[in-house]
Design a protein around this motif. Structure first.
Motif, PDB file in Angstrom:
ATOM      1  N   VAL A 229      35.508  45.220  46.589  1.00 48.17           N
ATOM      2  CA  VAL A 229      36.761  44.754  45.980  1.00 48.17           C
ATOM      3  C   VAL A 229      37.945  45.514  46.581  1.00 48.17           C
ATOM      4  CG1 VAL A 229      38.100  44.633  43.834  1.00 48.17           C
ATOM      5  CG2 VAL A 229      35.658  44.037  43.831  1.00 48.17           C
ATOM      6  N   GLY A 230      37.781  46.831  46.723  1.00 54.47           N
ATOM      7  CA  GLY A 230      38.854  47.630  47.305  1.00 54.47           C
ATOM      8  C   GLY A 230      39.159  47.217  48.731  1.00 54.47           C
ATOM      9  N   ALA A 231      38.121  46.916  49.506  1.00 56.70           N
ATOM     10  CA  ALA A 231      38.326  46.485  50.892  1.00 56.70           C
ATOM     11  C   ALA A 231      39.046  45.142  50.951  1.00 56.70           C
ATOM     12  CB  ALA A 231      36.980  46.400  51.609  1.00 56.70           C
ATOM     13  N   VAL A 232      38.687  44.246  50.030  1.00 59.14           N
ATOM     14  CA  VAL A 232      39.374  42.945  49.959  1.00 59.14           C
ATOM     15  C   VAL A 232      40.862  43.162  49.662  1.00 59.14           C
ATOM     16  CG1 VAL A 232      39.594  40.800  48.657  1.00 59.14           C
ATOM     17  CG2 VAL A 232      37.331  41.629  49.307  1.00 59.14           C
ATOM     18  N   CYS A 233      41.154  44.059  48.735  1.00 60.26           N
ATOM     19  CA  CYS A 233      42.555  44.359  48.400  1.00 60.26           C
ATOM     20  C   CYS A 233      43.287  44.961  49.601  1.00 60.26           C
ATOM     21  CB  CYS A 233      42.625  45.326  47.222  1.00 60.26           C
ATOM     22  SG  CYS A 233      42.058  44.637  45.650  1.00 60.26           S
ATOM     23  N   ARG A 234      42.597  45.838  50.334  1.00 57.95           N
ATOM     24  CA  ARG A 234      43.214  46.506  51.481  1.00 57.95           C
ATOM     25  C   ARG A 234      43.513  45.536  52.611  1.00 57.95           C
ATOM     26  NH1 ARG A 234      45.063  49.714  53.435  1.00 57.95           N
ATOM     27  NH2 ARG A 234      43.898  51.397  54.413  1.00 57.95           N
ATOM     28  N   THR A 235      42.743  44.468  52.717  1.00 58.25           N
ATOM     29  CA  THR A 235      42.906  43.533  53.831  1.00 58.25           C
ATOM     30  C   THR A 235      43.507  42.198  53.394  1.00 58.25           C
ATOM     31  OG1 THR A 235      40.608  42.756  53.540  1.00 58.25           O
ATOM     32  CG2 THR A 235      40.984  44.553  55.106  1.00 58.25           C
TER      33      THR A 235
ATOM     34  N   GLU B  80      36.944  52.337  52.237  1.00 61.13           N
ATOM     35  CA  GLU B  80      37.420  52.507  53.607  1.00 61.13           C
ATOM     36  C   GLU B  80      36.356  52.134  54.630  1.00 61.13           C
ATOM     37  OE1 GLU B  80      40.818  53.564  54.692  1.00 61.13           O
ATOM     38  OE2 GLU B  80      40.666  52.453  52.807  1.00 61.13           O
ATOM     39  N   ILE B  81      35.095  52.389  54.299  1.00 61.90           N
ATOM     40  CA  ILE B  81      34.016  52.016  55.214  1.00 61.90           C
ATOM     41  C   ILE B  81      33.921  50.495  55.341  1.00 61.90           C
ATOM     42  CG2 ILE B  81      31.523  52.055  55.578  1.00 61.90           C
ATOM     43  CD1 ILE B  81      31.478  54.806  54.232  1.00 61.90           C
ATOM     44  N   VAL B  82      33.938  49.807  54.188  1.00 63.86           N
ATOM     45  CA  VAL B  82      33.855  48.338  54.203  1.00 63.86           C
ATOM     46  C   VAL B  82      35.100  47.746  54.843  1.00 63.86           C
ATOM     47  CG1 VAL B  82      33.655  46.261  52.787  1.00 63.86           C
ATOM     48  CG2 VAL B  82      32.326  48.296  52.196  1.00 63.86           C
ATOM     49  N   ARG B  83      36.268  48.337  54.557  1.00 65.12           N
ATOM     50  CA  ARG B  83      37.519  47.844  55.170  1.00 65.12           C
ATOM     51  C   ARG B  83      37.417  47.878  56.694  1.00 65.12           C
ATOM     52  NH1 ARG B  83      41.512  49.949  57.783  1.00 65.12           N
ATOM     53  NH2 ARG B  83      40.748  52.070  57.420  1.00 65.12           N
ATOM     54  N   ALA B  84      36.885  48.976  57.221  1.00 68.18           N
ATOM     55  CA  ALA B  84      36.735  49.076  58.675  1.00 68.18           C
ATOM     56  C   ALA B  84      35.809  47.979  59.199  1.00 68.18           C
ATOM     57  CB  ALA B  84      36.181  50.454  59.041  1.00 68.18           C
ATOM     58  N   GLY B  85      34.762  47.679  58.425  1.00 72.44           N
ATOM     59  CA  GLY B  85      33.856  46.611  58.830  1.00 72.44           C
ATOM     60  C   GLY B  85      34.516  45.247  58.804  1.00 72.44           C
ATOM     61  N   VAL B  86      35.285  44.980  57.752  1.00 74.59           N
ATOM     62  CA  VAL B  86      35.979  43.694  57.633  1.00 74.59           C
ATOM     63  C   VAL B  86      36.973  43.522  58.777  1.00 74.59           C
ATOM     64  CG1 VAL B  86      37.630  42.385  56.233  1.00 74.59           C
ATOM     65  CG2 VAL B  86      35.681  43.521  55.139  1.00 74.59           C
ATOM     66  N   GLU B  87      37.697  44.583  59.102  1.00 74.66           N
ATOM     67  CA  GLU B  87      38.698  44.494  60.162  1.00 74.66           C
ATOM     68  C   GLU B  87      38.080  44.396  61.551  1.00 74.66           C
ATOM     69  OE1 GLU B  87      41.304  47.805  59.539  1.00 74.66           O
ATOM     70  OE2 GLU B  87      42.466  46.760  57.983  1.00 74.66           O
ATOM     71  N   SER B  88      36.768  44.679  61.646  1.00 71.78           N
ATOM     72  CA  SER B  88      36.093  44.556  62.940  1.00 71.78           C
ATOM     73  C   SER B  88      35.736  43.105  63.267  1.00 71.78           C
ATOM     74  CB  SER B  88      34.813  45.415  62.949  1.00 71.78           C
ATOM     75  OG  SER B  88      33.812  44.836  62.115  1.00 71.78           O
ATOM     76  N   ILE B  89      35.842  42.230  62.265  1.00 71.15           N
ATOM     77  CA  ILE B  89      35.540  40.805  62.479  1.00 71.15           C
ATOM     78  C   ILE B  89      36.775  40.105  63.044  1.00 71.15           C
ATOM     79  CG2 ILE B  89      34.740  38.681  61.417  1.00 71.15           C
ATOM     80  CD1 ILE B  89      32.717  41.028  61.419  1.00 71.15           C
ATOM     81  N   HIS B  90      36.611  39.452  64.170  1.00 69.93           N
ATOM     82  CA  HIS B  90      37.745  38.793  64.831  1.00 69.93           C
ATOM     83  C   HIS B  90      38.281  37.661  63.957  1.00 69.93           C
ATOM     84  CE1 HIS B  90      40.146  36.738  67.900  1.00 69.93           C
ATOM     85  NE2 HIS B  90      40.075  37.869  68.599  1.00 69.93           N
TER      86      HIS B  90
ATOM     87  N   HIS C 235      29.670  34.745  54.502  1.00 72.43           N
ATOM     88  CA  HIS C 235      28.761  34.583  55.640  1.00 72.43           C
ATOM     89  C   HIS C 235      29.368  34.999  56.983  1.00 72.43           C
ATOM     90  CE1 HIS C 235      25.829  32.566  53.120  1.00 72.43           C
ATOM     91  NE2 HIS C 235      26.773  31.766  52.663  1.00 72.43           N
ATOM     92  N   ILE C 236      30.668  34.785  57.140  1.00 72.05           N
ATOM     93  CA  ILE C 236      31.297  35.053  58.438  1.00 72.05           C
ATOM     94  C   ILE C 236      31.930  36.433  58.492  1.00 72.05           C
ATOM     95  CG2 ILE C 236      33.085  34.263  60.051  1.00 72.05           C
ATOM     96  CD1 ILE C 236      32.579  31.442  59.116  1.00 72.05           C
ATOM     97  N   VAL C 237      32.401  36.918  57.329  1.00 78.78           N
ATOM     98  CA  VAL C 237      33.082  38.218  57.308  1.00 78.78           C
ATOM     99  C   VAL C 237      32.190  39.322  56.758  1.00 78.78           C
ATOM    100  CG1 VAL C 237      35.045  39.522  56.404  1.00 78.78           C
ATOM    101  CG2 VAL C 237      35.347  37.139  57.089  1.00 78.78           C
TER     102      VAL C 237
END
Length: 224
Positions: free
Chosen positions: A41-47, A107-117, A137-139
């Motif tokens: 949830v935090g990563a979704v908010c961050r991105t 922050e770990i999940v956020r980095a993963g989400v931002e790694s997806i083009h 499925h894609i992110v």
């Protein structure tokens, strides 16, 4: 003066160590499960691109990552009752561990989400997938594959953090050792045994993590 080793104290109180280890494992599993949800949830908010949500997530992460876990634990167990929220030692320990793990996993999940083009997301939407399906499925799945080693490392740290909850009398493995040490004063034998048990728990986690990676994230190595 020589020290006379006596490990019979361990065998005589094996049940105490087993119960403590089971509490440690239970606390860890519950806290990590809830903490991972908080992290996602935090990563979704961050991105999300929403300034308010981003600010709230950043404030939470900074507050937790820049204060000692022991202080967070004491605040929840001793401070919250002043606001009318009284928790048992185990409940307070679980909440503190979940909140702490959630901040780091954000922050770990956020980095993963931002790694997806972004092009992959746009392609999914263009093919008619709903936003929730695209995220799942894609992110999210590829993102978890990318940050899986870092996430496992944080999970191991969260398990080791449980040793602190004995300070509020949560009856985990360390609490069992402290209790027995106060009665027998066999510090070397007791804490040596506790260290071995924690080591065994960590090895178990690593084994399970490897099995999960082989089953669900094997595809990731072909994308690198």
């Amino acid at each position: 003066m020589g020290y006379s080793f006596d490990f019979s104290i361990i065998g005589d109180n094996l049940g105490l160590f087993i119960n403590g280890a089971l509490v440690t494992i239970r606390l860890s599993l519950i806290a990590i499960a809830f903490g991972l949800v908080i992290g996602i949830v935090g990563a979704v908010c961050r991105t999300s691109g929403n300034r308010l949500l981003n600010w709230l997530a950043i404030s939470y992460v900074e507050a937790i990552r820049n204060t000692p876990f022991l202080i967070q634990l004491f605040f929840i167990f001793f401070g919250l009752p002043n606001l009318g929220l009284k928790l048992t030692a185990e409940q307070a320990a679980t909440l503190a561990l979940a909140v702490n793990f959630g901040a780091y996993s954000t922050e770990i999940v956020r980095a993963g989400v931002e790694s997806i083009h972004k092009g992959q997301v746009e392609a999914g939407l263009a093919l008619g997938f709903k936003s929730i399906s695209v995220f799942r499925h894609i992110v999210l799945t590829p993102a978890l594959a990318n940050i899986y080693p870092a996430l496992v490392g944080q999970i191991i740290l969260a398990v080791l953090f449980t040793s602190v909850v004995s300070q509020i009398a949560a009856e985990d493995l360390t609490f069992a050792g402290d209790y027995l040490n106060a009665r027998t004063f066999r510090s070397f034998e007791i804490y040596f045994t506790i260290a071995l048990i924690y080591l065994a728990i960590v090895w178990l986690i690593k084994g399970l993590a490897y099995a999960v990676e082989k089953k669900y994230f094997e595809f990731a190595k072909y994308r690198r």
